[in-house]
Design a protein around this motif. Structure first.
Motif, PDB file in Angstrom:
ATOM      1  N   ASP A 287       0.834  -1.179   0.000  1.00 39.35           N
ATOM      2  CA  ASP A 287       0.000   0.000   0.000  1.00 39.35           C
ATOM      3  C   ASP A 287       0.878   1.241   0.000  1.00 39.35           C
ATOM      4  O   ASP A 287       1.998   1.221   0.507  1.00 39.35           O
ATOM      5  N   GLU A 288       0.390   2.317  -0.575  1.00 38.30           N
ATOM      6  CA  GLU A 288       1.175   3.542  -0.631  1.00 38.30           C
ATOM      7  C   GLU A 288       1.372   4.130   0.753  1.00 38.30           C
ATOM      8  O   GLU A 288       2.390   4.774   1.027  1.00 38.30           O
ATOM      9  N   SER A 289       0.498   3.908   1.639  1.00 41.02           N
ATOM     10  CA  SER A 289       0.641   4.454   2.981  1.00 41.02           C
ATOM     11  C   SER A 289       1.752   3.737   3.733  1.00 41.02           C
ATOM     12  O   SER A 289       2.470   4.337   4.534  1.00 41.02           O
ATOM     13  N   ASN A 290       1.927   2.452   3.457  1.00 39.23           N
ATOM     14  CA  ASN A 290       3.021   1.720   4.108  1.00 39.23           C
ATOM     15  C   ASN A 290       4.378   2.177   3.573  1.00 39.23           C
ATOM     16  O   ASN A 290       5.343   2.233   4.330  1.00 39.23           O
ATOM     17  N   ILE A 291       4.420   2.500   2.286  1.00 43.45           N
ATOM     18  CA  ILE A 291       5.674   2.965   1.694  1.00 43.45           C
ATOM     19  C   ILE A 291       6.058   4.315   2.314  1.00 43.45           C
ATOM     20  O   ILE A 291       7.235   4.542   2.599  1.00 43.45           O
ATOM     21  N   ASN A 292       5.121   5.169   2.562  1.00 40.31           N
ATOM     22  CA  ASN A 292       5.402   6.462   3.182  1.00 40.31           C
ATOM     23  C   ASN A 292       5.959   6.267   4.593  1.00 40.31           C
ATOM     24  O   ASN A 292       6.904   6.962   4.997  1.00 40.31           O
ATOM     25  N   TRP A 293       5.362   5.329   5.317  1.00 40.37           N
ATOM     26  CA  TRP A 293       5.843   5.066   6.680  1.00 40.37           C
ATOM     27  C   TRP A 293       7.270   4.461   6.653  1.00 40.37           C
ATOM     28  O   TRP A 293       8.131   4.830   7.446  1.00 40.37           O
TER      29      TRP A 293
END
Length: 149
Positions: free
Chosen positions: A2-8
């Protein structure tokens, strides 16, 4: 993913990289400060050693001057004792101060030229010129020499 996991994950990686770079910079800057502290400590040790050497040198010079004064006093006492013993034995006494040089005797009166003997190879009364006949044989007894070319 998920893109949110990549940001984290990217935020955590950047945080770890920043912490690592900060620790590396602190270590490098602190190493220079630690080196300066070591240099200051060595300088303080050398200053203490120099002060101890100066104190030792002052003590040494004081001791040498004290010994020189004792030596001077002992030499004067020895000279006085020697003069006293010489006077008690009836000898001539003359006191010398330290290593003083005796004054030279006044020169004797100049002698006249007539009092000096004239050397044999000089003519009498001619003021130091050679005698014309000194060392020459009679002309009659000499044989003529052949000319040399």
């Amino acid at each position: 993913m998920d893109e949110s996991n990549i940001n984290w994950i990217l935020a955590i990686a950047c945080l770890l990289a920043g912490i690592g770079l900060g620790a590396l910079g602190y270590h490098l800057l602190n190493a220079g400060a630690h080196g300066m502290q070591r240099l200051r400590q060595r300088l303080a040790e050398r200053d203490r050693e120099l002060a101890a050497l100066r104190d030792g040198l002052d003590e040494h010079f004081d001791e040498v001057s004290r010994l020189a004064e004792l030596l001077r006093r002992d030499s004067e006492a020895l000279a006085a004792r020697l003069a006293e013993d010489a006077s008690s034995l009836g000898g001539r006494t003359r006191r010398h101060r330290g290593l003083a040089v005796e004054e030279a005797a006044p020169p004797a009166e100049a002698t006249s030229d007539e009092a000096l003997a004239t050397p044999r190879d000089y003519a009498d009364g001619s003021g130091g010129t050679l005698s014309e006949d000194f060392g020459l044989k009679d002309d009659a007894s000499r044989e003529p020499e052949a000319p040399r070319y």
